[in-house]
Design a protein around this motif. Structure first.
Motif, PDB file in Angstrom:
ATOM      1  N   GLY A   1       0.381   2.766  -7.743  1.00 23.08           N
ATOM      2  CA  GLY A   1      -0.258   2.370  -8.957  1.00 23.08           C
ATOM      3  C   GLY A   1      -0.721   0.906  -8.914  1.00 23.08           C
ATOM      4  N   LEU A   2       0.220   0.203  -8.399  1.00 27.41           N
ATOM      5  CA  LEU A   2      -0.024  -1.260  -8.404  1.00 27.41           C
ATOM      6  C   LEU A   2      -1.111  -1.542  -7.206  1.00 27.41           C
ATOM      7  CD1 LEU A   2       3.528  -2.744  -7.890  1.00 27.41           C
ATOM      8  CD2 LEU A   2       2.324  -2.590 -10.261  1.00 27.41           C
ATOM      9  N   ILE A   3      -1.115  -0.799  -6.117  1.00 29.06           N
ATOM     10  CA  ILE A   3      -2.213  -0.903  -5.384  1.00 29.06           C
ATOM     11  C   ILE A   3      -3.710  -0.486  -6.059  1.00 29.06           C
ATOM     12  CG2 ILE A   3      -3.397  -0.152  -3.081  1.00 29.06           C
ATOM     13  CD1 ILE A   3      -0.593   0.162  -2.053  1.00 29.06           C
ATOM     14  N   LEU A   4      -3.954   0.264  -6.845  1.00 26.77           N
ATOM     15  CA  LEU A   4      -4.918   0.752  -7.624  1.00 26.77           C
ATOM     16  C   LEU A   4      -5.404  -0.242  -8.491  1.00 26.77           C
ATOM     17  CD1 LEU A   4      -4.238   4.791  -8.326  1.00 26.77           C
ATOM     18  CD2 LEU A   4      -5.939   3.611  -6.722  1.00 26.77           C
ATOM     19  N   LEU A   5      -4.254  -0.491  -9.150  1.00 27.65           N
ATOM     20  CA  LEU A   5      -4.519  -1.786 -10.330  1.00 27.65           C
ATOM     21  C   LEU A   5      -5.145  -3.095  -9.542  1.00 27.65           C
ATOM     22  CD1 LEU A   5      -1.600  -1.180 -12.574  1.00 27.65           C
ATOM     23  CD2 LEU A   5      -4.075  -0.499 -13.071  1.00 27.65           C
ATOM     24  N   ALA A   6      -4.615  -3.312  -8.441  1.00 31.36           N
ATOM     25  CA  ALA A   6      -5.154  -4.502  -7.660  1.00 31.36           C
ATOM     26  C   ALA A   6      -6.138  -4.500  -6.882  1.00 31.36           C
ATOM     27  CB  ALA A   6      -3.861  -4.905  -6.782  1.00 31.36           C
TER      28      ALA A   6
ATOM     29  N   GLY B   1     -13.121  -1.510 -16.205  1.00 30.34           N
ATOM     30  CA  GLY B   1     -12.017  -1.135 -15.336  1.00 30.34           C
ATOM     31  C   GLY B   1     -11.117  -2.426 -15.046  1.00 30.34           C
ATOM     32  N   ALA B   2     -11.777  -3.592 -14.788  1.00 25.90           N
ATOM     33  CA  ALA B   2     -10.954  -4.769 -14.605  1.00 25.90           C
ATOM     34  C   ALA B   2     -10.140  -5.113 -15.935  1.00 25.90           C
ATOM     35  CB  ALA B   2     -11.862  -5.659 -14.135  1.00 25.90           C
ATOM     36  N   ARG B   3     -10.772  -4.911 -17.091  1.00 18.70           N
ATOM     37  CA  ARG B   3      -9.992  -5.259 -18.053  1.00 18.70           C
ATOM     38  C   ARG B   3      -8.600  -4.314 -18.324  1.00 18.70           C
ATOM     39  NH1 ARG B   3     -14.316  -5.296 -22.800  1.00 18.70           N
ATOM     40  NH2 ARG B   3     -15.693  -4.383 -21.135  1.00 18.70           N
ATOM     41  N   ASN B   4      -9.096  -3.063 -17.991  1.00 16.75           N
ATOM     42  CA  ASN B   4      -7.802  -2.238 -18.163  1.00 16.75           C
ATOM     43  C   ASN B   4      -6.773  -2.242 -17.040  1.00 16.75           C
ATOM     44  OD1 ASN B   4      -6.595   0.582 -18.732  1.00 16.75           O
ATOM     45  ND2 ASN B   4      -6.643   0.819 -16.526  1.00 16.75           N
ATOM     46  N   SER B   5      -7.099  -2.864 -15.871  1.00 16.82           N
ATOM     47  CA  SER B   5      -6.147  -3.352 -14.817  1.00 16.82           C
ATOM     48  C   SER B   5      -5.218  -4.404 -15.280  1.00 16.82           C
ATOM     49  CB  SER B   5      -6.828  -3.575 -13.593  1.00 16.82           C
ATOM     50  OG  SER B   5      -7.480  -2.372 -13.078  1.00 16.82           O
ATOM     51  N   ILE B   6      -5.954  -5.659 -15.984  1.00 16.60           N
ATOM     52  CA  ILE B   6      -5.221  -6.782 -16.470  1.00 16.60           C
ATOM     53  C   ILE B   6      -4.460  -6.373 -17.596  1.00 16.60           C
ATOM     54  CG2 ILE B   6      -5.709  -9.007 -17.396  1.00 16.60           C
ATOM     55  CD1 ILE B   6      -8.359  -9.320 -15.971  1.00 16.60           C
ATOM     56  N   SER B   7      -4.800  -5.557 -18.456  1.00 17.93           N
ATOM     57  CA  SER B   7      -3.953  -5.145 -19.726  1.00 17.93           C
ATOM     58  C   SER B   7      -2.790  -4.422 -19.152  1.00 17.93           C
ATOM     59  CB  SER B   7      -4.924  -4.508 -20.737  1.00 17.93           C
ATOM     60  OG  SER B   7      -5.196  -3.137 -20.142  1.00 17.93           O
ATOM     61  N   THR B   8      -3.137  -3.584 -18.284  1.00 15.47           N
ATOM     62  CA  THR B   8      -1.850  -2.796 -17.641  1.00 15.47           C
ATOM     63  C   THR B   8      -0.730  -3.820 -17.054  1.00 15.47           C
ATOM     64  OG1 THR B   8      -3.351  -0.542 -17.440  1.00 15.47           O
ATOM     65  CG2 THR B   8      -1.157  -0.839 -16.302  1.00 15.47           C
ATOM     66  N   VAL B   9      -1.312  -4.220 -16.233  1.00 16.21           N
ATOM     67  CA  VAL B   9      -0.377  -5.506 -15.497  1.00 16.21           C
ATOM     68  C   VAL B   9       0.398  -6.243 -16.681  1.00 16.21           C
ATOM     69  CG1 VAL B   9      -0.121  -7.170 -13.850  1.00 16.21           C
ATOM     70  CG2 VAL B   9      -1.670  -5.181 -13.301  1.00 16.21           C
TER      71      VAL B   9
ATOM     72  N   GLY C   1     -10.754  17.345  -4.577  1.00 16.29           N
ATOM     73  CA  GLY C   1     -10.704  18.606  -4.154  1.00 16.29           C
ATOM     74  C   GLY C   1     -11.868  19.255  -4.822  1.00 16.29           C
ATOM     75  N   ASP C   2     -11.654  20.460  -5.686  1.00 10.94           N
ATOM     76  CA  ASP C   2     -12.587  21.107  -6.436  1.00 10.94           C
ATOM     77  C   ASP C   2     -12.713  20.535  -7.839  1.00 10.94           C
ATOM     78  OD1 ASP C   2     -10.260  22.061  -7.059  1.00 10.94           O
ATOM     79  OD2 ASP C   2     -10.698  24.258  -7.031  1.00 10.94           O
ATOM     80  N   MET C   3     -11.925  19.708  -8.298  1.00  8.46           N
ATOM     81  CA  MET C   3     -11.875  19.162  -9.572  1.00  8.46           C
ATOM     82  C   MET C   3     -12.626  17.945  -9.522  1.00  8.46           C
ATOM     83  SD  MET C   3     -10.186  21.498 -10.996  1.00  8.46           S
ATOM     84  CE  MET C   3      -9.809  20.556 -12.506  1.00  8.46           C
ATOM     85  N   GLU C   4     -13.416  17.677 -10.782  1.00  9.81           N
ATOM     86  CA  GLU C   4     -14.216  16.491 -11.030  1.00  9.81           C
ATOM     87  C   GLU C   4     -14.162  16.204 -12.434  1.00  9.81           C
ATOM     88  OE1 GLU C   4     -19.045  15.414 -10.960  1.00  9.81           O
ATOM     89  OE2 GLU C   4     -18.270  16.907  -9.508  1.00  9.81           O
ATOM     90  N   GLY C   5     -14.055  15.004 -12.552  1.00  4.52           N
ATOM     91  CA  GLY C   5     -13.955  14.133 -14.186  1.00  4.52           C
ATOM     92  C   GLY C   5     -14.006  12.687 -14.034  1.00  4.52           C
ATOM     93  N   ASN C   6     -13.820  12.235 -15.182  1.00  8.38           N
ATOM     94  CA  ASN C   6     -13.717  10.807 -15.583  1.00  8.38           C
ATOM     95  C   ASN C   6     -12.412  10.291 -15.473  1.00  8.38           C
ATOM     96  OD1 ASN C   6     -16.807  10.820 -15.673  1.00  8.38           O
ATOM     97  ND2 ASN C   6     -16.650  11.658 -17.819  1.00  8.38           N
ATOM     98  N   ILE C   7     -12.147   8.977 -15.192  1.00 10.60           N
ATOM     99  CA  ILE C   7     -10.820   8.546 -15.024  1.00 10.60           C
ATOM    100  C   ILE C   7     -10.555   8.048 -16.577  1.00 10.60           C
ATOM    101  CG2 ILE C   7      -9.368   6.635 -14.282  1.00 10.60           C
ATOM    102  CD1 ILE C   7     -10.696   7.042 -11.510  1.00 10.60           C
ATOM    103  N   ASN C   8      -9.623   8.559 -17.280  1.00  8.84           N
ATOM    104  CA  ASN C   8      -9.420   8.135 -18.516  1.00  8.84           C
ATOM    105  C   ASN C   8      -8.183   7.122 -18.695  1.00  8.84           C
ATOM    106  OD1 ASN C   8      -9.934   8.234 -21.348  1.00  8.84           O
ATOM    107  ND2 ASN C   8      -8.513   9.948 -21.783  1.00  8.84           N
ATOM    108  N   ARG C   9      -7.194   7.142 -17.815  1.00 15.04           N
ATOM    109  CA  ARG C   9      -6.400   6.043 -17.973  1.00 15.04           C
ATOM    110  C   ARG C   9      -5.585   5.968 -16.473  1.00 15.04           C
ATOM    111  NH1 ARG C   9      -0.709   6.398 -19.196  1.00 15.04           N
ATOM    112  NH2 ARG C   9       0.318   4.703 -20.427  1.00 15.04           N
ATOM    113  N   ILE C  10      -5.084   4.635 -16.288  1.00 13.03           N
ATOM    114  CA  ILE C  10      -4.457   4.340 -14.874  1.00 13.03           C
ATOM    115  C   ILE C  10      -3.214   3.651 -15.332  1.00 13.03           C
ATOM    116  CG2 ILE C  10      -4.520   3.343 -12.774  1.00 13.03           C
ATOM    117  CD1 ILE C  10      -7.496   3.332 -12.645  1.00 13.03           C
TER     118      ILE C  10
END
Length: 816
Positions: free
Chosen positions: A639-644, A582-590, A657-666
């Motif tokens: 989105g910036l808050i989520l990445l930071a 997750g941290a690697r994804n945040s750094i690469s996205t930023v 809500g009633d949906m459940e799943g894995n985070i694939n991309r931010i």
């Protein structure tokens, strides 16, 4: 190698800055530059005055065209000088600003006063030169416009001029009277040419003319035929690209070779004679017309040969069958010969100063010959149209032979057929009424438009085929470009399509300029190109074509550089760190979005848009962003808050809500969540910030398995506990710490309600592990005779009515 390149770039940057500072600081250098630019403005002013003086005596269209071009050249020189003087004026203003305002009472040192006086004087000189250059540019543009109006008026008068009809005997009687005198003038011109040639040969010998003739013959025959053979051989080989590019590339090659080499051969021959003064002064225009006519005739022949290809139908690009192609090639030869002869005869007519009636008769003969060629071409196209429609008989009453190269019906050929008939009718009427100039113009314009349209369509097809092949993932260049830029296949193909469209638009504009060039407004087109090259003023910024090209190059280079940096971060550096995914994804996205922003700023700087203009633009758009783009801005900031802050990160399992799943991309706008059924749920980032979200896997949370069940009151509860804990212990996914446990929830009327718990390493393993444990529980309890009970099912059965019972007792043989 990288260190050497870095030192080299630093050295070049230091050198550039040093030169710039030296230029800005050295008054001598600035003074020399200013003097040179002021001299350039003065020269442009003198050239414009010369145009004004020559304009009173100019009456020929060629002279007016030369004067118009000279006026445009003076405008370009003035604009260039003004563009170079304005930075010098800004430097002087900056130095004056550094001195500050004059002290109260004028109490300044003598050196400061002297420097201020010199700077003020130079400022006034520069400002005066800039204003004079701008005024000169406007005056030159107005002069060019007035000259073009004069040329247009002369052209219209020439086209509308009327002579005696060719059917009138008076025309031919007058021509017969003037013919002997015209022949004497032509003979005198020939004697002048012969005398100049003899004098040049006597002085310099035959070596230069013979060498020129040999080189011209070499260009015309061995080299031209060899290059044509090499082009055909390469196009038929396996090294040539697949698809239509083989044919269009060969056609363009044949067009270039067939046009340039004959024209260059004529140019070499004329320049060889001109170098030894073998051409008489009155024949200089004839020599120039000979070169121009050779280029035009070669262009006519080349475009017809490369498009019709009578001997190789499979390489033909036009919808012409095998019967019409050879005939149209012959007519193209006739048109080329007629164009060459007409241009040369007109030049000789002007040089010999023949009578007006001879010129009129020559124009009438040229017009009638063009009409005959156009009519023959129309007959050929008409017969092909009948063959395409399946007409049973040809024009001569016989059945048409089968064509070896069948073609489809073409709308362009139909349009050309209609336009040709209209042109022939107009030319015949104009000739019979005596408007011979108009008849010549109409016929030559039709031939020229046909050739230009064919050449433009060929070049557009070639541009489309070339760029689609160059950026195709199947070609070597496309694969290399894709590897270098790390773009997807679709993006690379889109670049090819966009470049193809851009080049085709440029070719279309160039073709339109070629069609309208015969109307005598080529200088206007040159003026438009000058205006475009000078830049378009939008607001306070000036956008020039070179700046746009530079900005596109900077944008591509910047995006490629930052994409390479992001790839290095994702593939090389970040995997070597202790950061989670997750941290690697945040750094690469930023890093990706920072690279895009920096590339955009770099591109705007290349366009000449400063940051102060961007600030004004941002302030102007702030109101619109606040109202119209409020949701997008909110999601972007979220989105910036989520990445930071990372309340959720890549790979987390969340419930919304009633949906459940894995985070694939931010991303900075939305978050993609993949559900268990492999669907993708796109959630705006503001939903993850402002609403309740259950992060099931946050902080490496364990998964807890709960198995509630019930057994009868008579069950040995101790044995059951050992059995359940043993089931947990035997499963490899169940953790030993925290240890599994079993609890008695409650006692029912006849059951014991039990719940057991176990832990696994991740909440994602709960569902599958619980299923395995339930399978094992059912097997083990059944093997040991332990009954598992569920809530009692109560079924209410209603007794049938007495009549229905009696009928049922009688049986089927005694129906009620």
């Amino acid at each position: 190698m990288r260190i050497c390149c870095t030192h080299l770039l630093r050295w070049l940057l230091a050198l550039h800055l040093g030169i710039g500072l030296a230029f800005a600081a050295d008054p001598a250098i600035m003074g020399d530059a200013q003097a040179g630019l002021q001299d350039q403005i003065q020269s442009a002013s003198a050239a414009l005055d010369q145009v004004h003086q020559s304009l009173d005596d100019a009456d020929a269209p060629e002279t007016l065209q030369t004067l118009s071009e000279n006026a445009l050249k003076a405008k370009r020189d003035a604009d260039a000088a003004v563009a170079a003087l304005e930075p010098l004026l800004k430097q002087i203003d900056a130095r004056i600003a550094q001195l500050g305002p004059v002290a109260p009472g004028g109490d300044e040192g003598s050196d400061i006063k002297q420097q201020r006086k010199e700077l003020d004087q130079r400022h006034n000189d520069l400002d005066s030169a800039i204003k004079r250059g701008k005024l000169l540019s406007v005056e030159a543009a107005q002069t060019s416009d007035s000259i073009e109006k004069m040329r247009t008026q002369q052209f219209n008068e020439q086209i509308a001029s009327k002579a005696a009809s060719p059917l009138s005997p008076a025309l031919w009687q007058q021509f017969a009277r003037q013919l002997p005198a015209d022949l004497l003038r032509i003979q005198a011109l020939a004697r002048q040419g012969r005398a100049s040639l003899d004098a040049a040969i006597a002085k310099n010998g035959w070596s230069t003319p013979l060498w020129g003739l040999a080189l011209a013959l070499f260009l015309l025959f061995p080299l031209r035929m060899g290059l044509r053979h090499l082009g055909r051989r390469y196009a038929a080989s396996d090294r040539a690209p697949d698809g239509r590019l083989r044919r269009t590339g060969l056609a363009v090659w044949l067009l270039l070779v067939g046009t340039l080499l004959p024209g260059l051969a004529s140019l070499v021959l004329v320049e060889a004679l001109r170098s030894v003064d073998a051409i008489a002064p009155r024949l200089q225009s004839v020599a120039d017309a000979f070169v121009k006519a050779s280029f035009v005739a070669a262009f006519f022949l080349s475009i017809s040969a490369c498009l019709l290809v009578p001997r190789r139908p499979s390489w033909r690009l036009l919808s012409i069958d095998d019967l019409a192609a050879p005939a149209l090639v012959r007519y193209a030869w006739g048109a080329a010969a007629l164009a060459w002869s007409a241009m040369l005869l007109n030049a000789i007519d002007v040089a010999a100063r023949t009578s007006a009636v001879s010129t009129v008769a020559l124009d009438g003969l040229i017009a009638l010959t063009y009409v005959g060629l156009i009519m023959a071409s129309l007959v050929t196209l008409n017969r092909q149209r009948h063959r395409a429609q399946g007409t049973p008989k040809d024009g001569d009453g016989s059945h048409p032979p089968e064509a070896g190269h069948p073609v489809q019906r073409s709308g362009w050929l139909t349009l050309a057929w209609l336009g040709g008939h209209l042109t022939v009718l107009t030319a015949w009427i104009a000739t019979l009424l005596g408007y011979l100039n108009f008849s010549v113009f109409v016929t030559t314009q039709l031939v020229w438009m046909t050739v230009v349209v064919l050449a433009t369509s060929l070049l557009m097809k070639f541009a489309d085929d070339f760029f689609l092949w160059f950026f195709s993932p199947d070609s070597r260049t496309g694969r290399g470009f894709q590897l270098a830029t790390r773009l997807s296949t679709a993006r690379v193909e889109q670049i090819g399509v966009l470049l193809s469209a851009l080049v085709r638009i440029c070719l279309l504009l160039l073709g339109a300029a070629g069609v309208t060039a015969t109307f005598g407004n080529s200088s206007i087109l040159l003026g438009w190109f000058d205006t475009l090259s000078g830049g378009l003023t939008i607001g306070g910024a000036v956008l020039k074509p070179i700046a746009v090209v530079r900005a596109v190059i900077v944008l591509v280079a910047g995006l490629t550089l930052f994409r390479t940096l992001q790839h290095w971060l994702v593939e090389t550096y970040l995997p070597k760190t202790e950061l989670d995914i997750g941290a690697r994804n945040s750094i690469s996205t930023v890093a990706r979005y920072v690279g895009i922003i920096l590339s955009a700023l770099w591109t705007l700087a290349a366009l000449g848009l400063g940051f102060e203009k961007l600030a004004l633009l941002a302030s102007a758009l702030s109101v619109g962003i606040g109202f119209g783009l409020q949701a997008i801005t909110q999601n972007f900031v979220s989105g910036l808050i989520l990445l930071a802050e990372r309340p959720v990160k890549l790979g987390d399992r969340v419930r919304i809500g009633d949906m459940e799943g894995n985070i694939n991309r931010i991303s900075v706008r939305a978050t993609e969540i993949q559900t268990d059924d492999k669907a993708t749920l796109i959630v705006p980032n503001s939903e993850l910030i402002t609403k309740a979200v259950r992060n099931i896997t946050m902080d490496n949370a364990l998964g807890r398995i709960a198995m509630p069940f019930a057994v009868p009151l008579s069950t040995d509860i101790v044995q059951l506990k050992e059995l359940v804990l043993d089931i947990y212990a035997q499963h490899e996914a169940v953790l030993k710490d925290p240890a599994p446990s079993m609890y008695v929830d409650s006692l029912g009327g006849s059951t014991i309600n039990i719940t057991s718990f176990g832990y696994v390493s991740s909440p994602r393993n709960v569902y599958g592990t619980r299923s395995d444990l339930l399978f094992a529980l059912l097997q083990r309890t059944a093997a040991q005779g332990i009954a598992l009970v569920s809530p009692t099912d109560i079924r209410v059965i209603q007794a049938p009515p007495p009549g229905a019972a009696a009928s049922a007792a009688q049986g089927p043989e005694h129906p009620a």
